[in-house]
Design a protein around this motif. Structure first.
Motif, PDB file in Angstrom:
ATOM      1  N   GLY A  22       0.999  -1.444   0.098  1.00 55.07           N
ATOM      2  CA  GLY A  22       0.080   0.245   0.062  1.00 55.07           C
ATOM      3  C   GLY A  22       0.567   1.132   0.028  1.00 55.07           C
ATOM      4  O   GLY A  22       0.576   2.397  -0.699  1.00 55.07           O
ATOM      5  N   TRP A  23       2.004   1.295   0.716  1.00 51.80           N
ATOM      6  CA  TRP A  23       2.829   2.492   0.803  1.00 51.80           C
ATOM      7  C   TRP A  23       3.571   2.498  -0.497  1.00 51.80           C
ATOM      8  O   TRP A  23       3.679   3.791  -1.112  1.00 51.80           O
ATOM      9  CB  TRP A  23       3.928   2.275   1.937  1.00 51.80           C
ATOM     10  CG  TRP A  23       4.747   3.405   2.131  1.00 51.80           C
ATOM     11  CD1 TRP A  23       4.571   4.630   2.677  1.00 51.80           C
ATOM     12  CD2 TRP A  23       6.154   3.400   1.564  1.00 51.80           C
ATOM     13  NE1 TRP A  23       5.879   5.168   2.419  1.00 51.80           N
ATOM     14  CE2 TRP A  23       6.747   4.481   1.809  1.00 51.80           C
ATOM     15  CE3 TRP A  23       6.987   2.503   0.810  1.00 51.80           C
ATOM     16  CZ2 TRP A  23       8.192   4.991   1.595  1.00 51.80           C
ATOM     17  CZ3 TRP A  23       8.156   2.719   0.485  1.00 51.80           C
ATOM     18  CH2 TRP A  23       8.768   3.886   0.848  1.00 51.80           C
ATOM     19  N   TYR A  26       1.100   3.975  -3.078  1.00 50.94           N
ATOM     20  CA  TYR A  26       1.012   5.567  -2.734  1.00 50.94           C
ATOM     21  C   TYR A  26       1.816   6.212  -3.008  1.00 50.94           C
ATOM     22  O   TYR A  26       1.867   7.387  -3.768  1.00 50.94           O
ATOM     23  CB  TYR A  26       0.699   5.675  -1.139  1.00 50.94           C
ATOM     24  CG  TYR A  26       0.303   6.998  -0.895  1.00 50.94           C
ATOM     25  CD1 TYR A  26      -0.870   7.682  -0.911  1.00 50.94           C
ATOM     26  CD2 TYR A  26       1.222   7.933  -0.362  1.00 50.94           C
ATOM     27  CE1 TYR A  26      -1.091   9.194  -0.576  1.00 50.94           C
ATOM     28  CE2 TYR A  26       1.130   9.072   0.170  1.00 50.94           C
ATOM     29  CZ  TYR A  26       0.133   9.744  -0.003  1.00 50.94           C
ATOM     30  OH  TYR A  26      -0.282  11.277   0.443  1.00 50.94           O
ATOM     31  N   GLN A  27       3.131   5.935  -3.023  1.00 53.62           N
ATOM     32  CA  GLN A  27       4.147   6.478  -3.376  1.00 53.62           C
ATOM     33  C   GLN A  27       4.859   6.859  -4.957  1.00 53.62           C
ATOM     34  O   GLN A  27       5.175   7.602  -5.351  1.00 53.62           O
ATOM     35  CB  GLN A  27       5.845   6.050  -2.828  1.00 53.62           C
ATOM     36  CG  GLN A  27       5.575   6.159  -1.206  1.00 53.62           C
ATOM     37  CD  GLN A  27       5.811   7.484  -0.641  1.00 53.62           C
ATOM     38  OE1 GLN A  27       6.562   8.359  -1.187  1.00 53.62           O
ATOM     39  NE2 GLN A  27       5.047   7.878   0.423  1.00 53.62           N
ATOM     40  N   GLU A  29       2.314   6.309  -7.278  1.00 51.79           N
ATOM     41  CA  GLU A  29       1.005   6.260  -7.758  1.00 51.79           C
ATOM     42  C   GLU A  29       1.174   7.320  -9.009  1.00 51.79           C
ATOM     43  O   GLU A  29       0.521   6.975 -10.096  1.00 51.79           O
ATOM     44  CB  GLU A  29       0.013   7.178  -6.853  1.00 51.79           C
ATOM     45  CG  GLU A  29      -1.473   7.206  -7.336  1.00 51.79           C
ATOM     46  CD  GLU A  29      -1.649   8.706  -8.143  1.00 51.79           C
ATOM     47  OE1 GLU A  29      -2.769   8.660  -8.875  1.00 51.79           O
ATOM     48  OE2 GLU A  29      -0.920   9.661  -7.769  1.00 51.79           O
ATOM     49  N   LEU A 320      -7.612   7.045  -1.226  1.00 54.43           N
ATOM     50  CA  LEU A 320      -6.211   6.724  -0.933  1.00 54.43           C
ATOM     51  C   LEU A 320      -5.215   6.765  -1.758  1.00 54.43           C
ATOM     52  O   LEU A 320      -3.980   7.241  -1.629  1.00 54.43           O
ATOM     53  CB  LEU A 320      -6.372   5.112  -0.247  1.00 54.43           C
ATOM     54  CG  LEU A 320      -7.050   5.048   1.078  1.00 54.43           C
ATOM     55  CD1 LEU A 320      -7.187   3.544   1.130  1.00 54.43           C
ATOM     56  CD2 LEU A 320      -6.177   5.850   2.057  1.00 54.43           C
ATOM     57  N   PHE A 321      -5.530   6.290  -3.120  1.00 52.82           N
ATOM     58  CA  PHE A 321      -4.602   6.312  -4.250  1.00 52.82           C
ATOM     59  C   PHE A 321      -4.897   6.996  -5.577  1.00 52.82           C
ATOM     60  O   PHE A 321      -4.292   6.741  -6.439  1.00 52.82           O
ATOM     61  CB  PHE A 321      -4.380   4.832  -4.627  1.00 52.82           C
ATOM     62  CG  PHE A 321      -3.858   4.064  -3.409  1.00 52.82           C
ATOM     63  CD1 PHE A 321      -2.621   4.239  -2.839  1.00 52.82           C
ATOM     64  CD2 PHE A 321      -4.717   3.165  -2.938  1.00 52.82           C
ATOM     65  CE1 PHE A 321      -2.368   3.481  -1.626  1.00 52.82           C
ATOM     66  CE2 PHE A 321      -4.599   2.283  -1.780  1.00 52.82           C
ATOM     67  CZ  PHE A 321      -3.109   2.509  -1.089  1.00 52.82           C
ATOM     68  N   GLY A 325      -6.096   4.288  -7.376  1.00 51.13           N
ATOM     69  CA  GLY A 325      -6.977   3.513  -6.476  1.00 51.13           C
ATOM     70  C   GLY A 325      -8.137   3.029  -7.097  1.00 51.13           C
ATOM     71  O   GLY A 325      -8.795   1.905  -6.781  1.00 51.13           O
TER      72      GLY A 325
END
Length: 356
Positions: A22-23, A26-27, A29, A320-321, A325
């Motif tokens: 998930g991290w 996110y980074q 994206e 979130l993304f 996402g």
């Protein structure tokens, strides 16, 4: 490490892996979009490429045929469908003043009288001016999108690179799809490969039923609504049908949004006329075909995602993304459903569950 400790550590390792993934999403994206879209194209095209291989084509030529068909589809979309949608958006823009006049002289007085509201509670004229000014400057949809995507040199380069990478990534992933999946399975410990293969097949069935099946359902409903509303004579038939088809990713949402939008558009175009009854019939027929034919045949009952879960997954993924996402939300949710089913089966076999 004994078995009890091992069983206690495994969920922690799984949770840590999920958090790290998930991290990373996110980074990364901003650069993931072409790879995710290319991956989805490869996943959707794999069954077609497999069938073409059975017909005697090599894998590379099967992929070439798939991408040729996909290119034709997007060209038709770009040169036929998009101009029609842009035209209907302009028609819709022309109806905006009429809609606000109706709200001001019909809806607003009824609300004020029914709920004993103050006469100045709604500033309809101010809202109308804002919408007309905003919308009036963005009628050229393609020009607006391209202007924003290419607002600077860096944005232009990023736009071109992403647009170029999607077919390249999709081509190579589709060509090597079977090899990549076999290698991923080979990375698993041998004692878990059987379970992993079974879980992978179940996840593929669920995700495939949703992505491939639901896409066909959405496209079919858009076609049914579009043809029906066109036969009724509704000027905004295409744009309403497309919105209703896209919203059908959530059961009954497309039907609800489509029928409300079509009835309003029909009222402003035809007034209180029999055409409104025909609009109701179009959506009733579409809903029956979806429930009796399309969903049972194309999707089935393998997904197990509640409509509320679908809405939450899309909204949570977007929050979130971002757009990445939104794309990943439903496939990831479908995989989670499969894993939760197996966790539930394991839980029911425990002594804790069996104790009375």
């Amino acid at each position: 490490m004994n078995n009890a400790t091992s069983l206690a550590v495994r969920p922690l390792i799984a949770a840590l892996v999920v958090l790290v993934l998930g991290w990373l999403i996110y980074q990364l994206e901003p650069v993931l979009m072409p790879f995710i879209v290319g991956g989805l194209l490869a996943y959707l095209g794999d069954p077609v490429a497999d069938r073409l291989e059975l017909k005697g084509l090599s894998r590379t030529w099967a992929v070439v045929v798939c991408f040729f068909a996909l290119t034709l589809f997007f060209l038709v979309l770009l040169f036929i469908l998009v101009p029609l949608v842009v035209h209907q958006v302009k028609v819709l823009y022309g109806h905006v003043p009429m809609v606000f006049e109706w709200i001001k002289h019909v809806v607003q007085p009824w609300l004020i009288e029914t709920f004993s509201l103050q006469a100045n509670v709604f500033d309809v004229d101010s809202l109308k001016e804002k919408i007309v000014s905003q919308w009036g400057g963005s009628q050229d949809l393609i020009g607006t999108v391209l202007a924003r995507a290419t607002s600077s040199a860096g944005s232009f380069i990023n736009f071109v690179v992403n647009l170029t990478l999607v077919p390249v990534v999709g081509f190579y992933l589709l060509r090597d799809w079977d090899i990549l999946t076999a290698k991923l399975l080979g990375l698993m410990p041998k004692r878990y490969q059987g379970t992993s293969s079974r879980l992978g097949r179940e996840c593929n069935e669920v995700v495939g039923a949703f992505l491939r099946g639901q896409l066909w359902v959405m496209a079919s409903l858009a076609l049914i609504y579009g043809l029906g509303l066109w036969m009724v004579g509704l000027k905004l038939a295409l744009i309403i049908a497309l919105i209703a088809g896209l919203a059908s990713i959530v059961p009954y949402m497309g039907f609800a949004i489509g029928i409300i939008a079509a009835m309003l558009a029909g009222y402003f175009q035809f007034g209180l006329d029999w055409s409104l009854v025909f609009i109701l019939i179009v959506f009733a027929v579409g809903q029956v075909i979806e429930s009796v034919v399309l969903t049972p045949i194309l999707v089935g009952d393998k997904i197990g995602l509640h409509p509320v879960a679908v809405i939450f997954a899309i909204m949570a993924g977007g929050q979130l993304f971002g757009f990445v996402g939104v794309i990943l939300a439903l496939p990831v949710s479908a995989v989670i459903v499969v894993l939760l089913r197996h966790i539930h089966e394991i839980y029911k076999d425990t002594e804790f569950y069996s104790e009375s």
